[in-house]
Design an enzyme around this catalytic site. Structure first.
Site, PDB file in Angstrom:
ATOM      1  N   LYS A  10     -81.693  -3.533 -55.004  1.00 45.37           N
ATOM      2  CA  LYS A  10     -81.196  -1.819 -55.116  1.00 45.37           C
ATOM      3  C   LYS A  10     -80.847  -2.182 -57.082  1.00 45.37           C
ATOM      4  O   LYS A  10     -81.035  -1.024 -57.650  1.00 45.37           O
ATOM      5  CB  LYS A  10     -80.100  -1.138 -54.966  1.00 45.37           C
ATOM      6  CG  LYS A  10     -79.629  -0.811 -53.698  1.00 45.37           C
ATOM      7  CD  LYS A  10     -78.885   0.249 -52.486  1.00 45.37           C
ATOM      8  CE  LYS A  10     -79.427  -0.463 -51.042  1.00 45.37           C
ATOM      9  NZ  LYS A  10     -78.103  -0.042 -50.564  1.00 45.37           N
ATOM     10  N   GLU A  61     -86.215  -6.348 -63.182  1.00 49.40           N
ATOM     11  CA  GLU A  61     -84.406  -7.286 -62.431  1.00 49.40           C
ATOM     12  C   GLU A  61     -83.924  -6.893 -63.066  1.00 49.40           C
ATOM     13  O   GLU A  61     -83.239  -6.844 -64.271  1.00 49.40           O
ATOM     14  CB  GLU A  61     -85.326  -8.680 -62.589  1.00 49.40           C
ATOM     15  CG  GLU A  61     -86.147  -9.558 -61.849  1.00 49.40           C
ATOM     16  CD  GLU A  61     -85.278  -9.734 -60.189  1.00 49.40           C
ATOM     17  OE1 GLU A  61     -84.125  -9.100 -60.108  1.00 49.40           O
ATOM     18  OE2 GLU A  61     -85.302 -10.626 -59.486  1.00 49.40           O
ATOM     19  N   ASP A  62     -82.235  -7.298 -62.201  1.00 47.69           N
ATOM     20  CA  ASP A  62     -81.674  -6.568 -63.036  1.00 47.69           C
ATOM     21  C   ASP A  62     -80.086  -7.424 -63.786  1.00 47.69           C
ATOM     22  O   ASP A  62     -80.007  -7.724 -65.132  1.00 47.69           O
ATOM     23  CB  ASP A  62     -80.520  -6.337 -62.188  1.00 47.69           C
ATOM     24  CG  ASP A  62     -80.348  -6.541 -60.843  1.00 47.69           C
ATOM     25  OD1 ASP A  62     -81.036  -7.869 -60.144  1.00 47.69           O
ATOM     26  OD2 ASP A  62     -79.806  -6.840 -59.520  1.00 47.69           O
ATOM     27  N   ASP A 101     -79.937 -14.845 -61.760  1.00 48.59           N
ATOM     28  CA  ASP A 101     -79.071 -16.257 -61.288  1.00 48.59           C
ATOM     29  C   ASP A 101     -79.792 -17.777 -61.289  1.00 48.59           C
ATOM     30  O   ASP A 101     -79.416 -18.073 -62.924  1.00 48.59           O
ATOM     31  CB  ASP A 101     -78.522 -16.297 -60.043  1.00 48.59           C
ATOM     32  CG  ASP A 101     -77.740 -15.028 -60.341  1.00 48.59           C
ATOM     33  OD1 ASP A 101     -76.709 -14.008 -60.585  1.00 48.59           O
ATOM     34  OD2 ASP A 101     -77.651 -14.040 -59.215  1.00 48.59           O
ATOM     35  N   ARG A 132     -72.032   0.308 -58.730  1.00 45.67           N
ATOM     36  CA  ARG A 132     -72.702   0.603 -59.197  1.00 45.67           C
ATOM     37  C   ARG A 132     -73.150   1.517 -60.291  1.00 45.67           C
ATOM     38  O   ARG A 132     -73.782   1.328 -60.959  1.00 45.67           O
ATOM     39  CB  ARG A 132     -74.079   0.830 -58.052  1.00 45.67           C
ATOM     40  CG  ARG A 132     -74.589  -0.210 -57.632  1.00 45.67           C
ATOM     41  CD  ARG A 132     -76.022   0.187 -56.977  1.00 45.67           C
ATOM     42  NE  ARG A 132     -75.827  -0.189 -54.853  1.00 45.67           N
ATOM     43  CZ  ARG A 132     -76.431  -1.928 -55.542  1.00 45.67           C
ATOM     44  NH1 ARG A 132     -76.770  -2.255 -56.333  1.00 45.67           N
ATOM     45  NH2 ARG A 132     -76.523  -2.715 -53.927  1.00 45.67           N
TER      46      ARG A 132
END
Length: 188
Positions: free
Chosen positions: A52, A108-109, A112, A174
């Site tokens: 999300k 992509e947010d 990592d 969010r």
């Protein structure tokens, strides 16, 4: 906003120091959109958002791309309810569209270790797109074990856990229009 972590009535730490302001996000996304527009001129583009967390970024990015674009979404999980990745990636929601012979931009947010990104790349490349590139809003410094080979990247951030602008902890925060550190979860 205070730099100190406080606790609300629900016993959830409040977000900490703002790392990336709303204004900085807007400038960066506008620049990314202009670059993507130039690089894909004359080609149809399919944006695939990773749910999300990437939904806000993808919506804003799409509005800055001056080309016809289509959208699809995937949901993957490698965190569960933790602030640390489990190391196991699973698809929760797959794509609706066929990728064969399409120019695909995976949105992509945050990246990592790169484990999820590598998994997604292999999965999507197996679907025979004409091209596949990645646009990541955030990359956490020092957590990758190999070169991410990103064509488009917004910000490199410390390896702290962050929330806001689509990123969450247990579905909270969010909606924040900026990105900030979360609680005492730093240097993970």
């Amino acid at each position: 906003m205070s730099n100190e972590t406080t606790t609300n009535n629900d016993q959830h730490p409040q977000p900490g120091r703002v790392l990336i302001t709303t204004e900085d996000l807007s400038r960066c996304i506008t620049d990314l959109g202009a670059t993507i527009t130039e690089n894909y001129r004359g080609r149809a583009l399919l944006l695939i958002g990773v749910l999300k967390g990437a939904f806000m970024f993808m919506a804003d990015l799409a509005r800055t791309i001056d080309l016809p674009v289509e959208f699809d979404f995937m949901a993957v999980s490698s965190y569960g309810s933790s602030t640390r990745t489990s190391g196991v990636v699973r698809i929760v929601k797959d794509l609706d569209l066929d990728l064969a012979d399409r120019h695909v931009l995976l949105v992509e947010d945050i990246i990592d270790s790169g484990l999820t990104l590598n998994y997604l790349r292999k999965n999507l490349l197996a679907r025979n797109p004409a091209s596949l590139e990645v646009c990541a809003l955030l990359v956490r410094k020092g957590l990758q074990h190999e070169d991410l080979n990103l064509r488009y990247m917004g910000f490199e951030i410390p390896p702290d856990f962050v929330v806001g602008y689509g990123l969450d902890i247990n579905e909270r925060y969010r909606q924040l229009p900026y990105i900030c550190q979360y609680g005492s979860h730093s240097s993970i």
